[in-house]
Design a protein around this motif. Structure first.
Motif, PDB file in Angstrom:
ATOM      1  N   ALA A   1       0.831  -1.202   0.000  1.00 37.28           N
ATOM      2  CA  ALA A   1       0.000   0.000   0.000  1.00 37.28           C
ATOM      3  C   ALA A   1       0.867   1.254   0.000  1.00 37.28           C
ATOM      4  O   ALA A   1       1.987   1.257   0.517  1.00 37.28           O
ATOM      5  CB  ALA A   1      -0.930   0.001   1.218  1.00 37.28           C
ATOM      6  N   LYS A   2       0.345   2.327  -0.585  1.00 39.46           N
ATOM      7  CA  LYS A   2       1.048   3.605  -0.623  1.00 39.46           C
ATOM      8  C   LYS A   2       0.731   4.397   0.645  1.00 39.46           C
ATOM      9  O   LYS A   2      -0.437   4.500   1.050  1.00 39.46           O
ATOM     10  CB  LYS A   2       0.635   4.415  -1.850  1.00 39.46           C
ATOM     11  N   VAL A   3       1.754   4.963   1.263  1.00 33.63           N
ATOM     12  CA  VAL A   3       1.565   5.751   2.485  1.00 33.63           C
ATOM     13  C   VAL A   3       1.157   7.170   2.099  1.00 33.63           C
ATOM     14  O   VAL A   3       1.939   7.916   1.513  1.00 33.63           O
ATOM     15  CB  VAL A   3       2.845   5.768   3.337  1.00 33.63           C
ATOM     16  N   ARG A   4      -0.064   7.543   2.422  1.00 32.70           N
ATOM     17  CA  ARG A   4      -0.581   8.859   2.059  1.00 32.70           C
ATOM     18  C   ARG A   4       0.078   9.972   2.861  1.00 32.70           C
ATOM     19  O   ARG A   4       0.309  11.063   2.353  1.00 32.70           O
ATOM     20  CB  ARG A   4      -2.090   8.924   2.306  1.00 32.70           C
ATOM     21  N   GLY A   5       0.306   9.715   4.135  1.00 35.22           N
ATOM     22  CA  GLY A   5       0.718  10.765   5.046  1.00 35.22           C
ATOM     23  C   GLY A   5       2.175  10.697   5.449  1.00 35.22           C
ATOM     24  O   GLY A   5       3.057  10.382   4.655  1.00 35.22           O
TER      25      GLY A   5
ATOM     26  N   GLY B   1     -10.242   1.576  -0.437  1.00 30.17           N
ATOM     27  CA  GLY B   1      -8.841   1.353  -0.761  1.00 30.17           C
ATOM     28  C   GLY B   1      -8.472  -0.111  -0.663  1.00 30.17           C
ATOM     29  O   GLY B   1      -7.738  -0.651  -1.509  1.00 30.17           O
ATOM     30  N   ARG B   2      -8.980  -0.780   0.374  1.00 31.85           N
ATOM     31  CA  ARG B   2      -8.642  -2.200   0.528  1.00 31.85           C
ATOM     32  C   ARG B   2      -9.266  -3.050  -0.561  1.00 31.85           C
ATOM     33  O   ARG B   2      -8.725  -4.110  -0.923  1.00 31.85           O
ATOM     34  CB  ARG B   2      -9.054  -2.704   1.917  1.00 31.85           C
ATOM     35  N   GLU B   3     -10.412  -2.597  -1.101  1.00 33.17           N
ATOM     36  CA  GLU B   3     -11.020  -3.340  -2.213  1.00 33.17           C
ATOM     37  C   GLU B   3     -10.153  -3.244  -3.464  1.00 33.17           C
ATOM     38  O   GLU B   3     -10.055  -4.204  -4.241  1.00 33.17           O
ATOM     39  CB  GLU B   3     -12.419  -2.809  -2.492  1.00 33.17           C
ATOM     40  N   ILE B   4      -9.501  -2.097  -3.657  1.00 37.41           N
ATOM     41  CA  ILE B   4      -8.562  -1.955  -4.772  1.00 37.41           C
ATOM     42  C   ILE B   4      -7.361  -2.868  -4.569  1.00 37.41           C
ATOM     43  O   ILE B   4      -6.890  -3.529  -5.505  1.00 37.41           O
ATOM     44  CB  ILE B   4      -8.086  -0.495  -4.906  1.00 37.41           C
ATOM     45  N   LEU B   5      -6.857  -2.912  -3.324  1.00 40.92           N
ATOM     46  CA  LEU B   5      -5.683  -3.734  -3.015  1.00 40.92           C
ATOM     47  C   LEU B   5      -5.920  -5.198  -3.370  1.00 40.92           C
ATOM     48  O   LEU B   5      -4.993  -5.918  -3.744  1.00 40.92           O
ATOM     49  CB  LEU B   5      -5.329  -3.591  -1.530  1.00 40.92           C
ATOM     50  N   ARG B   6      -7.168  -5.641  -3.269  1.00 45.36           N
ATOM     51  CA  ARG B   6      -7.499  -7.043  -3.519  1.00 45.36           C
ATOM     52  C   ARG B   6      -7.608  -7.387  -5.006  1.00 45.36           C
ATOM     53  O   ARG B   6      -7.699  -8.563  -5.367  1.00 45.36           O
ATOM     54  CB  ARG B   6      -8.835  -7.386  -2.839  1.00 45.36           C
TER      55      ARG B   6
END
Length: 489
Positions: free
Chosen positions: A233-237, A319-324
């Motif tokens: 995952a990309k860290v937004r912050g 976001g987690r749905e995209i990751l899957r």
């Protein structure tokens, strides 16, 4: 070894940290804020937000005097958002897993906490560009329960907090990496730290408040607690929220609080050149107009209900749905009719990921997706729209597309070229699991007893959120529970 003594040590430099510091300083406490980032990297996750803040209120009249004047106010409708509404939203989006006692405190004190900070010098406004739609008669309607935000977004929030801290006499030290807690006969009496030059420091105090965020910046802890694939995952912050202080508290016997298996994650630009911890674009790399269009994966297939609810209630879990999905990537697709309705601050800037074409087949080629599959998905979606129901993005309009998966609201045909595809991946915002605390942020051990001298607030305090959260409630939680901790530390 360098040593210094204070009444209260606050570890972290974001919204929750400063809220606790202000409350302690107002009581005459000698306070130091220890920020891991140097001054040009300070502010924690708060700097990267849009500043959106969810509070209970009685409508437009009750917000005047809190928000900065805007000449659009006279033609603006802001529906009331009661504490019951707020609590119902928390329960709904967390599937009932929110800590009810914490939730009651959050919703009942949300408005007062923002008023308190506003009185200290933080500036707020109505968030027209993010939370309102312009109606045909020239008026504006706010939606989704989230209406106000900081002037200047996250950057303005941190700047205002810093100015208040200076005025109250709080010392802020930058470039200090706190690595451990100091105990004396079971009581926390300080912290150990190093600075950017590698020098060791010990800070001593009657109370330590952990306000240094969750563990979302650690790929190892993400994989361990969220599951395989989350390391990608990309860290937004901020890059500094690696869970160091949560780990330090657990090592001295603190109990875990909240849901350690889920997090706040969003659809995030997959192709922007610098799409992690970007201090220039910050929150603008989110792609949050997705309820208007459709989202497809690498196979050209839809896989979720883009219109299940207002964006404020779905964006933190999608976001987690995209990751899957295959390759952890997907595309938001819009046509020329929908394109002018997209958020300007997110979709209209140079350097972002976007593909355009005059036909769906051409768009598929640009995306690297099978044209026949994408054409079939779009045609099936368009044919299943109930066009007898008017399209209205200001309400849950019930304009459905009876496809699989269903699109419950705002189904608009993708039929007028040119067509647009925005590549998105999973951007992680913060983790929901943290330390277990009481309602004043006192950190509890495994028996439920407070650990003397130790407090937590903000993302380091678990219990409020699970699986999802109502947009804007993270900053509010930092204010409410940060203030509570600072009032007794």
């Amino acid at each position: 070894m360098n040593t210094a003594t204070f009444d209260v040590i606050v570890v972290g430099g974001g919204n929750a940290a400063f809220s606790s510091a202000h409350a302690a300083s107002e009581r005459g406490r000698k306070v130091v804020v220890l920020e891991r980032g140097r001054e040009d990297m300070a502010g924690g996750n708060s700097f990267y937000t849009a500043g959106a803040t969810r509070i209970a209120h009685d409508g437009m009249a009750s917000l005047k005097g809190l928000v900065e004047f805007d000449d659009r106010h006279e033609v603006t409708e802001v529906p009331p958002y009661s504490t019951d509404d707020y609590l119902a939203d928390l329960i709904k989006v967390t599937d009932g897993k929110t800590d009810r006692d914490m939730a009651d405190v959050l919703v009942s004190e949300s408005h007062d906490a923002v008023r308190w900070l506003n009185g200290l010098g933080l500036k707020y406004r109505l968030m027209y560009e993010r939370q309102a739609y312009a109606r045909e008669d020239g008026t504006y309607l706010f939606w989704g329960g989230l209406h106000i935000g900081n002037v200047g977004g996250g950057e303005g929030l941190v700047a205002d907090h810093t100015a208040v801290a200076k005025r109250l006499g709080t010392e802020v030290r930058y470039g200090i990496h706190v690595t451990g807690l100091i105990l004396d006969r079971g009581k926390v009496v300080g912290v150990r730290a190093t600075d950017d030059e590698g020098n060791g420091h010990e800070f001593h105090a009657e109370s330590v408040i952990i306000a240094s965020g969750g563990f979302e910046s650690s790929p190892e802890l993400r994989r361990e607690h969220l599951g395989a694939g989350w390391e990608n995952a990309k860290v937004r912050g901020t890059p500094y929220n690696e869970g160091d202080m949560i780990t330090a508290a657990l090592e001295i016997g603190a109990a875990k609080g909240g849901d350690w298996s889920t997090c706040h994650s969003v659809q995030w630009d997959a192709e922007a050149e610098q799409n992690e911890s970007n201090r220039e674009l910050t929150n603008r790399l989110t792609r949050q107009s997705y309820p208007l269009g459709i989202i497809v994966n690498r196979n050209g297939k839809r896989f979720l209900d883009e219109g299940a609810d207002f964006r404020n209630y779905t964006y933190a879990k999608y976001g987690r749905e995209i990751l899957r999905q295959p390759g952890s990537v997907a595309w938001q697709i819009f046509d020329a009719t929908l394109r002018p309705m997209l958020r300007t601050e997110e979709y209209d800037m140079p350097g972002i990921g976007v593909h355009t074409a005059d036909t769906i087949e051409g768009l598929a080629h640009a995306m690297g997706v099978d044209p026949a599959a994408l054409v079939s998905t779009v045609e099936t979606f368009n044919a299943a729209i109930d066009r007898n129901v008017p399209f209205d993005p200001t309400v849950l309009d019930g304009r459905v597309s009876l496809t699989e998966p269903l699109k419950s609201n705002w189904a608009s045909p993708i039929e007028t070229g040119p067509f647009y595809a925005y590549p998105v991946t999973c951007g992680i915002t913060f983790t929901f699991g943290g330390l277990k605390g009481d309602l004043h942020g006192r950190v509890l051990d495994e028996t439920g007893a407070p650990i003397p001298g130790l407090f937590a607030c903000g993302e380091a305090l678990g219990g409020l959120f699970s699986g999802n959260y109502p947009g804007g409630s993270g900053l509010t939680a930092g204010m409410v529970f940060g203030r509570r901790a600072g009032m007794i530390a």
